[in-house]
Design a protein around this motif. Sequence first.
Motif, mmCIF file in Angstrom:
data_model
loop_
_atom_site.group_PDB
_atom_site.id
_atom_site.type_symbol
_atom_site.label_atom_id
_atom_site.label_comp_id
_atom_site.label_asym_id
_atom_site.label_seq_id
_atom_site.Cartn_x
_atom_site.Cartn_y
_atom_site.Cartn_z
ATOM 1 N N HIS A 57 37.197 23.179 31.831
ATOM 2 C CA HIS A 57 38.577 23.065 32.611
ATOM 3 C C HIS A 57 39.658 23.597 31.694
ATOM 4 C CE1 HIS A 57 42.183 21.151 34.538
ATOM 5 N NE2 HIS A 57 41.294 21.589 35.636
ATOM 6 N N HIS A 58 40.717 24.349 32.423
ATOM 7 C CA HIS A 58 41.638 24.973 31.744
ATOM 8 C C HIS A 58 42.569 24.163 31.054
ATOM 9 C CE1 HIS A 58 43.241 24.334 35.822
ATOM 10 N NE2 HIS A 58 44.355 23.851 35.216
ATOM 11 N N ARG A 62 44.596 24.421 27.192
ATOM 12 C CA ARG A 62 46.015 24.576 26.709
ATOM 13 C C ARG A 62 46.463 23.238 25.918
ATOM 14 N NH1 ARG A 62 48.769 24.747 32.687
ATOM 15 N NH2 ARG A 62 47.744 22.857 33.519
ATOM 16 N N ILE A 129 46.128 31.521 31.515
ATOM 17 C CA ILE A 129 45.651 30.326 32.285
ATOM 18 C C ILE A 129 45.752 30.668 33.689
ATOM 19 C CG2 ILE A 129 45.974 27.898 32.844
ATOM 20 C CD1 ILE A 129 45.031 27.963 30.178
ATOM 21 N N ASN A 130 46.649 31.355 34.136
ATOM 22 C CA ASN A 130 46.810 31.580 35.718
ATOM 23 C C ASN A 130 45.876 32.547 36.189
ATOM 24 O OD1 ASN A 130 48.781 29.984 36.362
ATOM 25 N ND2 ASN A 130 50.445 31.199 35.609
ATOM 26 N N ARG A 133 41.897 30.896 35.666
ATOM 27 C CA ARG A 133 41.574 29.898 36.856
ATOM 28 C C ARG A 133 41.691 30.651 38.056
ATOM 29 N NH1 ARG A 133 46.703 25.616 36.379
ATOM 30 N NH2 ARG A 133 48.164 27.299 36.733
ATOM 31 N N LEU A 134 42.328 31.913 38.548
ATOM 32 C CA LEU A 134 42.061 32.532 39.521
ATOM 33 C C LEU A 134 40.839 33.171 39.690
ATOM 34 C CD1 LEU A 134 43.451 33.610 42.193
ATOM 35 C CD2 LEU A 134 44.278 35.534 40.748
ATOM 36 N N LYS A 136 37.776 31.944 38.383
ATOM 37 C CA LYS A 136 37.178 30.821 38.591
ATOM 38 C C LYS A 136 37.089 30.629 40.182
ATOM 39 C CE LYS A 136 36.863 25.937 38.414
ATOM 40 N NZ LYS A 136 37.612 25.437 39.541
ATOM 41 N N GLU A 137 38.336 30.484 40.690
ATOM 42 C CA GLU A 137 38.491 30.198 42.282
ATOM 43 C C GLU A 137 37.891 30.945 42.934
ATOM 44 O OE1 GLU A 137 39.235 27.280 43.353
ATOM 45 O OE2 GLU A 137 39.866 26.421 41.733
#
Lengths: 406, 406
Positions: A57-58, A62, A129-130, A133-134, A136-137
């Motif tokens: 998980h991000h 962070r 981070i942005n 996680r993009l 992943k999605e």
Amino acid sequence: MNKPNIVILGAGYGGMMTTVKLQKSLNINEATITLVNKNDYHYQSTWLHENAAGTLHHDRTRIPVKDVVNMSKVNFIEDTVVSIKPDEKKVKLENSVLDYDILVLGLGFEAATFGIPGLEEHAFTIGNINSARLIKEHIEYNFAMYHNEKEKNQGRLNIVVGGGGFTGIEFVGELANRIPELCNEYDIDKALVRVINVEGSPSVLPGFDPQLVEYAMNSLESRGVEFITGAMLKECKPDSIVYQKDDKLEEIPTQTTVWAAGVRANSIVEASGFQTNRGKAEVRPDMRAPDYDDVFVIGDCALIMNEETGRPYPPTAQIAIQESGIVAHNVKSLVQGKDELEAFEPKILGTVASLGHTDAIGVVLNQRKIFGWSATVMKKVIDNRYLLKLGGPGLLIRKGKFNIFY
Amino acid sequence: MNKPNIVILGAGYGGMMTTVKLQKSLNINEATITLVNKNDYHYQSTWLHENAAGTLHHDRTRIPVKDVVNMSKVNFIEDTVVSIKPDEKKVKLENSVLDYDILVLGLGFEAATFGIPGLEEHAFTIGNINSARLIKEHIEYNFAMYHNEKEKNQGRLNIVVGGGGFTGIEFVGELANRIPELCNEYDIDKALVRVINVEGSPSVLPGFDPQLVEYAMNSLESRGVEFITGAMLKECKPDSIVYQKDDKLEEIPTQTTVWAAGVRANSIVEASGFQTNRGKAEVRPDMRAPDYDDVFVIGDCALIMNEETGRPYPPTAQIAIQESGIVAHNVKSLVQGKDELEAFEPKILGTVASLGHTDAIGVVLNQRKIFGWSATVMKKVIDNRYLLKLGGPGLLIRKGKFNIFY
């Protein structure tokens, strides 16, 4: 100088560690320290591929700035740097302008797409981070889509990773662990999924020992990763990529191209008029920019030549962290009016590349090769050591990686 | 009849419960029972809105057929029904053709979009496990995208739900619980997110007691849900929806339109030549199709008039489950050569609509109104009761909802 303004740009490995060291070594009456960062958190860019694959998980990656920076000693400004004017000793942010007496420039890397058509528009990069996680999605979304279309679209299950360097290999390694979970989650036959690494060189992991490279490729191939080496990406389309190999053009249908084959220093370095080499400031031994005595450059924005090989040191977290020691020391010397600045000497303690969370390869002190479980442990030791340095035992316990038995 | 073939189409509430009852009441020498279903699992369609919102994992909602059907007593065929030929007593599947002596048709519902332009192409529907988890992924993907675009796109944070009936309201209720989690996960300011329910009637939840409707709207509005009533959807575009209210056309930018305002019986019912009313077979009191003595129709494909109100009973899980009792009983009677079939008499024991997992409204026996915590408990009691009937205590323990304190 009369209580000089120290401004640190960027809370990456270099900027963050410099800040933490200066807040300890400088008295609050000696200098004003200001840290500027785009987000209110620091992140470990070497862990982002795990967030992108969805195996970590991000929030594990962070760290809120306030958790390691003493806000009563350091001014923290959450803002984006627009430009630096070293002649005027000013930094322009989106919402304000800062004056500095001493600048530490640690603005990190950005993706370089070398003008390959469509890459900027259609490929993903593991940059922050942005963007992590993009990815992943995006992968999950495509897997979820698969059974919602009458005409099955294989491109939704093909994941192409451009670049067989450190990031590309670590990312496909995580994907190899993640795919079985995704198949289970979205009722997809694992045999249908393809993870394809496309690399321009004849081999992946250039610079690594050939034996270890072979080990890595075997490990990954046994878990379903395909390698296409000696292949140049020619174009990235919305639903395919085109590459050239042996003078032939080939096309792979894919909704997911992740570009992990090129980074460059933040373009602000060049745009601000610093003298650069390959887009980076080729710093003096004391880590100062070649043309400004009051500007230190650290991390991926700095270029340091390895006299032995005649090539620059790679832009790694390890080097950025080591540099912070010298930068913090030399900033303190300037503040205290000392002329003698120390020179930076990198010590490469070792390099470990993970191949998913169950395997790794590496080289440690004295060129000793390691692989398998011991290398995965070493990787975690390195990661945990940084957390300890950055935020002490409290941070280590919160964010460390302790599950050495997977 | 000489060991008749009983074929049950569809493992929804009606077909599944009929199968479970018949495998208990019929001896294996009396009849061959064959269950046909598109997937190897049954799912609770009344829980799908939770999977779509992301508040419940879809594996909680589905139950492998083999967990409740005794595979040594029932032939299970995983295939999709293409057509039924009642005159020839045949069912055409994608991969084979079945003969039957007695047919139980329980093929459920499909979305009806009433010819509204763009709805079929651009709107999501909460129809099955695949489409529900796609909605969850789609929303997450858009939230993840938000910080990856320089030009912020409000359409990514606007979720429009068409229809203020049972499904639409239960879905926005779950979203109201889910949004704060999503905002936390993707670093988005909660104030930016809009959840908008668009309903054609002057009020949502038509047929519900006005006091309870008011309670429901207050509860949902206090958690950020917006209602636009008396508004007709006119068009669904890839990045907006257009509706008409008070003779004016309005447009809301959105990447996510969920259509929850219309379902119809599986169109195979009509296409197979059964005599229909509103697309459904208006069954005789014994649940048989009007024109075929060997075909029972159950659940959303069957229409039963409520003599008191002169309107059909709504297509609910409750009624489908009750019907299965009569259908199983009557199938057994036919197998055993009895002519006297029993008539179905629905008993509406109560109706509870959830408003997210923290609130609900309902009407129970004797028109007693319930709301708040007691209604959420009642909802879970109803859900758990079904699991107990379907698969006994083992299934209840695995899939039941026991956290009555949220």
